[in-house]
Design a protein around this motif. Structure first.
Motif, PDB file in Angstrom:
ATOM      1  N   ASP A 165     -30.539 132.019 -38.467  1.00 33.37           N
ATOM      2  CA  ASP A 165     -31.636 132.425 -37.607  1.00 33.37           C
ATOM      3  C   ASP A 165     -32.792 131.438 -37.751  1.00 33.37           C
ATOM      4  O   ASP A 165     -32.813 130.600 -38.656  1.00 33.37           O
ATOM      5  N   CYS A 166     -33.749 131.530 -36.866  1.00 32.57           N
ATOM      6  CA  CYS A 166     -35.052 130.869 -37.015  1.00 32.57           C
ATOM      7  C   CYS A 166     -36.080 131.834 -36.454  1.00 32.57           C
ATOM      8  O   CYS A 166     -36.055 132.127 -35.251  1.00 32.57           O
ATOM      9  N   SER A 167     -36.950 132.342 -37.300  1.00 35.89           N
ATOM     10  CA  SER A 167     -37.839 133.438 -36.920  1.00 35.89           C
ATOM     11  C   SER A 167     -38.861 133.054 -35.861  1.00 35.89           C
ATOM     12  O   SER A 167     -39.468 133.929 -35.239  1.00 35.89           O
ATOM     13  N   THR A 168     -39.062 131.761 -35.621  1.00 35.16           N
ATOM     14  CA  THR A 168     -40.105 131.322 -34.689  1.00 35.16           C
ATOM     15  C   THR A 168     -39.568 130.825 -33.351  1.00 35.16           C
ATOM     16  O   THR A 168     -40.361 130.505 -32.456  1.00 35.16           O
ATOM     17  N   ALA A 169     -38.268 130.737 -33.186  1.00 37.54           N
ATOM     18  CA  ALA A 169     -37.681 130.125 -31.991  1.00 37.54           C
ATOM     19  C   ALA A 169     -37.073 131.179 -31.061  1.00 37.54           C
ATOM     20  O   ALA A 169     -36.581 132.213 -31.525  1.00 37.54           O
ATOM     21  N   PRO A 170     -37.088 130.940 -29.750  1.00 39.04           N
ATOM     22  CA  PRO A 170     -36.618 131.951 -28.801  1.00 39.04           C
ATOM     23  C   PRO A 170     -35.108 132.177 -28.798  1.00 39.04           C
ATOM     24  O   PRO A 170     -34.661 133.326 -28.713  1.00 39.04           O
ATOM     25  N   ASN A 171     -34.309 131.125 -28.864  1.00 37.70           N
ATOM     26  CA  ASN A 171     -32.865 131.330 -28.769  1.00 37.70           C
ATOM     27  C   ASN A 171     -32.303 132.126 -29.939  1.00 37.70           C
ATOM     28  O   ASN A 171     -31.483 133.027 -29.724  1.00 37.70           O
ATOM     29  N   PRO A 172     -32.704 131.860 -31.175  1.00 39.28           N
ATOM     30  CA  PRO A 172     -32.253 132.733 -32.262  1.00 39.28           C
ATOM     31  C   PRO A 172     -32.725 134.180 -32.085  1.00 39.28           C
ATOM     32  O   PRO A 172     -32.011 135.111 -32.446  1.00 39.28           O
ATOM     33  N   SER A 189     -32.564 138.089 -22.713  1.00 40.69           N
ATOM     34  CA  SER A 189     -32.897 136.682 -22.475  1.00 40.69           C
ATOM     35  C   SER A 189     -34.220 136.550 -21.735  1.00 40.69           C
ATOM     36  O   SER A 189     -35.085 135.752 -22.116  1.00 40.69           O
ATOM     37  N   ALA A 190     -34.392 137.328 -20.675  1.00 38.50           N
ATOM     38  CA  ALA A 190     -35.619 137.234 -19.889  1.00 38.50           C
ATOM     39  C   ALA A 190     -36.832 137.651 -20.709  1.00 38.50           C
ATOM     40  O   ALA A 190     -37.880 136.992 -20.668  1.00 38.50           O
ATOM     41  N   PHE A 191     -36.714 138.736 -21.439  1.00 41.57           N
ATOM     42  CA  PHE A 191     -37.836 139.219 -22.256  1.00 41.57           C
ATOM     43  C   PHE A 191     -38.260 138.166 -23.273  1.00 41.57           C
ATOM     44  O   PHE A 191     -39.454 137.894 -23.442  1.00 41.57           O
ATOM     45  N   VAL A 192     -37.296 137.570 -23.950  1.00 39.26           N
ATOM     46  CA  VAL A 192     -37.615 136.573 -24.975  1.00 39.26           C
ATOM     47  C   VAL A 192     -38.312 135.367 -24.353  1.00 39.26           C
ATOM     48  O   VAL A 192     -39.318 134.875 -24.879  1.00 39.26           O
ATOM     49  N   PHE A 193     -37.817 134.871 -23.232  1.00 41.68           N
ATOM     50  CA  PHE A 193     -38.428 133.692 -22.622  1.00 41.68           C
ATOM     51  C   PHE A 193     -39.815 133.998 -22.059  1.00 41.68           C
ATOM     52  O   PHE A 193     -40.729 133.169 -22.160  1.00 41.68           O
ATOM     53  N   VAL A 194     -39.981 135.173 -21.459  1.00 41.31           N
ATOM     54  CA  VAL A 194     -41.306 135.559 -20.957  1.00 41.31           C
ATOM     55  C   VAL A 194     -42.290 135.652 -22.115  1.00 41.31           C
ATOM     56  O   VAL A 194     -43.425 135.176 -22.026  1.00 41.31           O
ATOM     57  N   ASP A 195     -41.869 136.258 -23.207  1.00 43.64           N
ATOM     58  CA  ASP A 195     -42.739 136.384 -24.372  1.00 43.64           C
ATOM     59  C   ASP A 195     -43.058 135.013 -24.977  1.00 43.64           C
ATOM     60  O   ASP A 195     -44.197 134.735 -25.366  1.00 43.64           O
ATOM     61  N   PHE A 196     -42.061 134.148 -25.025  1.00 46.29           N
ATOM     62  CA  PHE A 196     -42.243 132.829 -25.634  1.00 46.29           C
ATOM     63  C   PHE A 196     -43.132 131.928 -24.792  1.00 46.29           C
ATOM     64  O   PHE A 196     -43.710 130.956 -25.309  1.00 46.29           O
ATOM     65  N   ALA A 197     -43.271 132.241 -23.513  1.00 49.63           N
ATOM     66  CA  ALA A 197     -44.122 131.427 -22.639  1.00 49.63           C
ATOM     67  C   ALA A 197     -45.568 131.387 -23.123  1.00 49.63           C
ATOM     68  O   ALA A 197     -46.342 130.526 -22.693  1.00 49.63           O
ATOM     69  N   ARG A 198     -45.931 132.279 -24.049  1.00 46.67           N
ATOM     70  CA  ARG A 198     -47.288 132.250 -24.607  1.00 46.67           C
ATOM     71  C   ARG A 198     -47.573 130.920 -25.296  1.00 46.67           C
ATOM     72  O   ARG A 198     -48.732 130.490 -25.361  1.00 46.67           O
ATOM     73  N   VAL A 199     -46.527 130.244 -25.807  1.00 52.70           N
ATOM     74  CA  VAL A 199     -46.760 128.987 -26.533  1.00 52.70           C
ATOM     75  C   VAL A 199     -47.171 127.867 -25.583  1.00 52.70           C
ATOM     76  O   VAL A 199     -47.702 126.846 -26.036  1.00 52.70           O
ATOM     77  N   ILE A 200     -46.918 128.060 -24.296  1.00 47.09           N
ATOM     78  CA  ILE A 200     -47.398 127.070 -23.312  1.00 47.09           C
ATOM     79  C   ILE A 200     -48.555 127.658 -22.510  1.00 47.09           C
ATOM     80  O   ILE A 200     -48.878 127.182 -21.429  1.00 47.09           O
ATOM     81  N   LYS A 201     -49.145 128.737 -23.065  1.00 42.90           N
ATOM     82  CA  LYS A 201     -50.331 129.374 -22.486  1.00 42.90           C
ATOM     83  C   LYS A 201     -50.086 129.910 -21.084  1.00 42.90           C
ATOM     84  O   LYS A 201     -50.949 129.829 -20.203  1.00 42.90           O
ATOM     85  N   MET A 202     -48.899 130.494 -20.879  1.00 48.17           N
ATOM     86  CA  MET A 202     -48.593 131.128 -19.605  1.00 48.17           C
ATOM     87  C   MET A 202     -48.190 132.574 -19.851  1.00 48.17           C
ATOM     88  O   MET A 202     -47.458 132.875 -20.786  1.00 48.17           O
ATOM     89  N   ARG A 203     -48.705 133.464 -19.019  1.00 45.42           N
ATOM     90  CA  ARG A 203     -48.466 134.896 -19.121  1.00 45.42           C
ATOM     91  C   ARG A 203     -48.068 135.442 -17.754  1.00 45.42           C
ATOM     92  O   ARG A 203     -48.390 134.864 -16.716  1.00 45.42           O
ATOM     93  N   VAL A 204     -47.380 136.580 -17.770  1.00 41.16           N
ATOM     94  CA  VAL A 204     -47.063 137.267 -16.519  1.00 41.16           C
ATOM     95  C   VAL A 204     -48.374 137.644 -15.834  1.00 41.16           C
ATOM     96  O   VAL A 204     -49.254 138.242 -16.457  1.00 41.16           O
ATOM     97  N   PRO A 205     -48.546 137.291 -14.568  1.00 40.62           N
ATOM     98  CA  PRO A 205     -49.782 137.636 -13.860  1.00 40.62           C
ATOM     99  C   PRO A 205     -50.004 139.145 -13.807  1.00 40.62           C
ATOM    100  O   PRO A 205     -49.048 139.926 -13.728  1.00 40.62           O
ATOM    101  N   GLU A 206     -51.268 139.562 -13.842  1.00 44.54           N
ATOM    102  CA  GLU A 206     -51.596 140.986 -13.808  1.00 44.54           C
ATOM    103  C   GLU A 206     -51.097 141.652 -12.532  1.00 44.54           C
ATOM    104  O   GLU A 206     -50.828 142.864 -12.521  1.00 44.54           O
TER     105      GLU A 206
END
Length: 209
Positions: free
Chosen positions: A5-12, A172-189
């Motif tokens: 595993d890698c606790s900080t990465a999306p694919n793991p 898969s979708a949940f993890v990638f949406v959540d990980f998008a925070r590292v590029i400062k992008m969030r689901v629009p309100e």
């Protein structure tokens, strides 16, 4: 089983959530990408391609891709079904999982790996060195925004991405949406269906690991 595993990465995290949803707790080794531990000789002996996650099955088979890991776990532990209950659902789950990987995971990775100093000359996962390309980051941001729109369009019509119940595609979708925070992008309100779906998954124990 042994899980790398890698606790900080999306694919793991995708594999970690799948295991948790199946109620499985294999022996686990955390490999720090930040420290470059995926390039250590010890780990390369397990996976020469230097990617995480990895699942070593009870018979010693080494699985190094999320889809392979999920397929093995679904076959070995069919309940609860996370990859479809019949032929149609199985096709839909794999279709949506592929869409999510290509339209969500890939562009987020493009932005991160082509901008973050930690990935200088490491713009593509694996043992080889690739230079960062700033133009890919710009494209990745635009594609990520379009991915958020794609999710909203689908989730306006369905409680989950692939079927009427939680599946691999949602993981898969949940993890990638959540990980998008590292590029400062969030689901629009304004994307209320996506935000409701995201909040519901956040309440699942598997998402909190």
């Amino acid at each position: 089983m042994i899980f790398y595993d890698c606790s900080t990465a999306p694919n793991p995290r995708r594999a970690r959530m799948f295991l948790a949803e199946k109620g499985l707790s294999p022996e686990t080794h955390d490999i720090s990408i930040a420290k470059g531990e995926q390039l250590d000789a010890t780990f390369l002996a397990v996976n020469p391609r230097a990617t995480i996650p990895v699942l070593v099955t009870d018979t010693g088979t080494v699985l190094t891709e999320n889809l392979g890991i999920a397929a093995y776990l679904e076959a070995a532990h069919p309940e609860p079904p996370l990859m479809g209950r019949d032929a149609d659902e199985k096709g839909l789950v794999l279709m949506w999982n592929s869409i999510v990987e290509q339209q969500g995971g890939a562009p987020v990775a493009e932005v991160l790996r082509n901008t973050h100093p930690a990935f200088e000359n490491r713009a593509i996962p694996g043992p080889d060195h690739y230079a960062q390309i700033p133009e890919l980051a710009e494209r990745g941001q635009a594609r990520t925004a379009r991915f958020f729109d794609l999710l909203e369009e689908r989730l306006q019509d369905s409680p989950f991405l692939a079927t009427d119940h939680f599946t691999l595609a949602d993981i898969s979708a949940f993890v990638f949406v959540d990980f998008a925070r590292v590029i400062k992008m969030r689901v629009p309100e304004a994307n209320t269906a996506t935000l409701a779906w995201q909040e519901a998954i956040r309440e699942r124990p598997s998402s909190q690991l």
